[in-house]
Motif scaffolding. Structure first.
Motif, mmCIF file in Angstrom:
data_model
loop_
_atom_site.group_PDB
_atom_site.id
_atom_site.type_symbol
_atom_site.label_atom_id
_atom_site.label_comp_id
_atom_site.label_asym_id
_atom_site.label_seq_id
_atom_site.Cartn_x
_atom_site.Cartn_y
_atom_site.Cartn_z
ATOM 1 N N UNK A 1 39.021 54.838 18.748
ATOM 2 C CA UNK A 1 39.034 54.026 19.746
ATOM 3 C C UNK A 1 40.244 53.230 19.965
ATOM 4 N N UNK A 2 40.334 52.211 19.136
ATOM 5 C CA UNK A 2 41.339 50.890 19.219
ATOM 6 C C UNK A 2 41.007 49.781 18.965
ATOM 7 N N UNK A 3 41.640 48.629 19.211
ATOM 8 C CA UNK A 3 41.394 47.351 18.638
ATOM 9 C C UNK A 3 40.632 46.869 19.944
ATOM 10 N N UNK A 4 39.764 45.817 19.500
ATOM 11 C CA UNK A 4 39.368 44.833 20.416
ATOM 12 C C UNK A 4 39.668 43.313 19.880
ATOM 13 N N UNK A 5 40.094 42.392 20.633
ATOM 14 C CA UNK A 5 40.265 41.233 19.924
ATOM 15 C C UNK A 5 39.572 40.065 20.522
ATOM 16 N N UNK A 6 39.131 39.222 19.796
ATOM 17 C CA UNK A 6 38.144 38.077 20.259
ATOM 18 C C UNK A 6 38.540 36.762 19.785
#
Length: 254
Positions: A1-6
């Motif tokens: 998928x990839x990165x999600x940043x929070x």
């Protein structure tokens, strides 16, 4: 998928550093001269765009020396490691949402302007699962500078950044060329009735964003050279991370 940043404070957790540390600082904050000096030192560093703006231990040492304070400030790292942390510091839906996103195949980065040596203690003690921490003492810059996210470049692309501050999270994500999701936890009822995928297209979105931005800049400030031209433009607006999971399940950011 990839990165999600929070973002952390106001997005994943209810400002845990502030809530944990502030009671121990009240004897100092009750002194107007000390309170004013702490604020001025923070804003001075922030105006320079320096990661040191978020080094609260160093800010306190600087002010203590300047004012020749006899009573020492508490040791912040030791305090964060020893004080009791209530699970409610994480917003109610956060753990289930993060677990759902990881189950979908996303990697999770926590992207905070708080220093790693403070925030990592809180994240680990609160039991939040994540894959990487981005913080000023690691990236050598602060949000909204787009280079803050540069360590996530590569095969697993950074797809979306999620945060509650328009002036840091949304502006930063826009400049980094990724989707910006604004978490507006105090969203009024009429906005909540609008489907999450359609909120950023509401006719009153610019008015709301402009008003919220003024409030943020008064409270948090921002280095002048980090202020982009024009208003922050969230791609999506959610009331909580449960709505974010729904958007990503629909294919947003894929």
């Amino acid at each position: 998928m990839g990165w999600l940043s929070f973002d952390l404070d106001g997005t994943l957790a209810d400002w845990p550093f502030r809530r944990v540390v502030r009671p121990w600082l009240e004897p100092f904050l009750a002194q107007p001269e000390v309170r004013r000096a702490l604020r001025e030192e923070y804003l001075r560093r922030l105006a320079q765009g320096s990661p040191a703006a978020f080094d609260w231990g160093d800010i306190q040492r600087t002010v203590a020396q300047r004012l020749d304070l006899k009573q020492p400030f508490p040791d912040l790292e030791r305090l964060l490691g020893e004080v009791e942390l209530h699970p409610s510091l994480l917003y109610p839906e956060v753990l289930s949402a993060v677990r759902a996103l990881r189950a979908l195949g996303y990697r999770i980065a926590v992207a905070t302007n708080g220093l790693a040596r403070y925030q990592r203690v809180l994240l680990d003690r609160l039991g939040l699962p994540y894959d990487r921490l981005l913080a000023p003492d690691l990236t050598q810059t602060i949000k909204p500078n787009p280079s803050f996210w540069s360590s996530l470049d590569g095969a697993a692309a950074l797809l979306v950044h999620v945060g509650d501050l328009l002036s840091q999270d949304v502006w930063g994500a826009q400049q980094a060329g990724i989707l910006a999701v604004w978490v507006w936890r105090e969203m009024p009822p009429d906005w909540r009735r609008t489907p999450p995928a359609e909120r950023a297209r509401r006719p009153d979105v610019e008015e709301v964003v402009a008003a919220q931005l003024r409030i943020e800049l008064e409270e948090h400030g921002l280095a002048p050279h980090l202020r982009p031209q024009g208003l922050p433009r969230p791609d999506y607006v959610v009331a909580d991370l449960g709505e974010l999971v729904g958007l990503l399940e629909m294919g947003v950011g894929a």
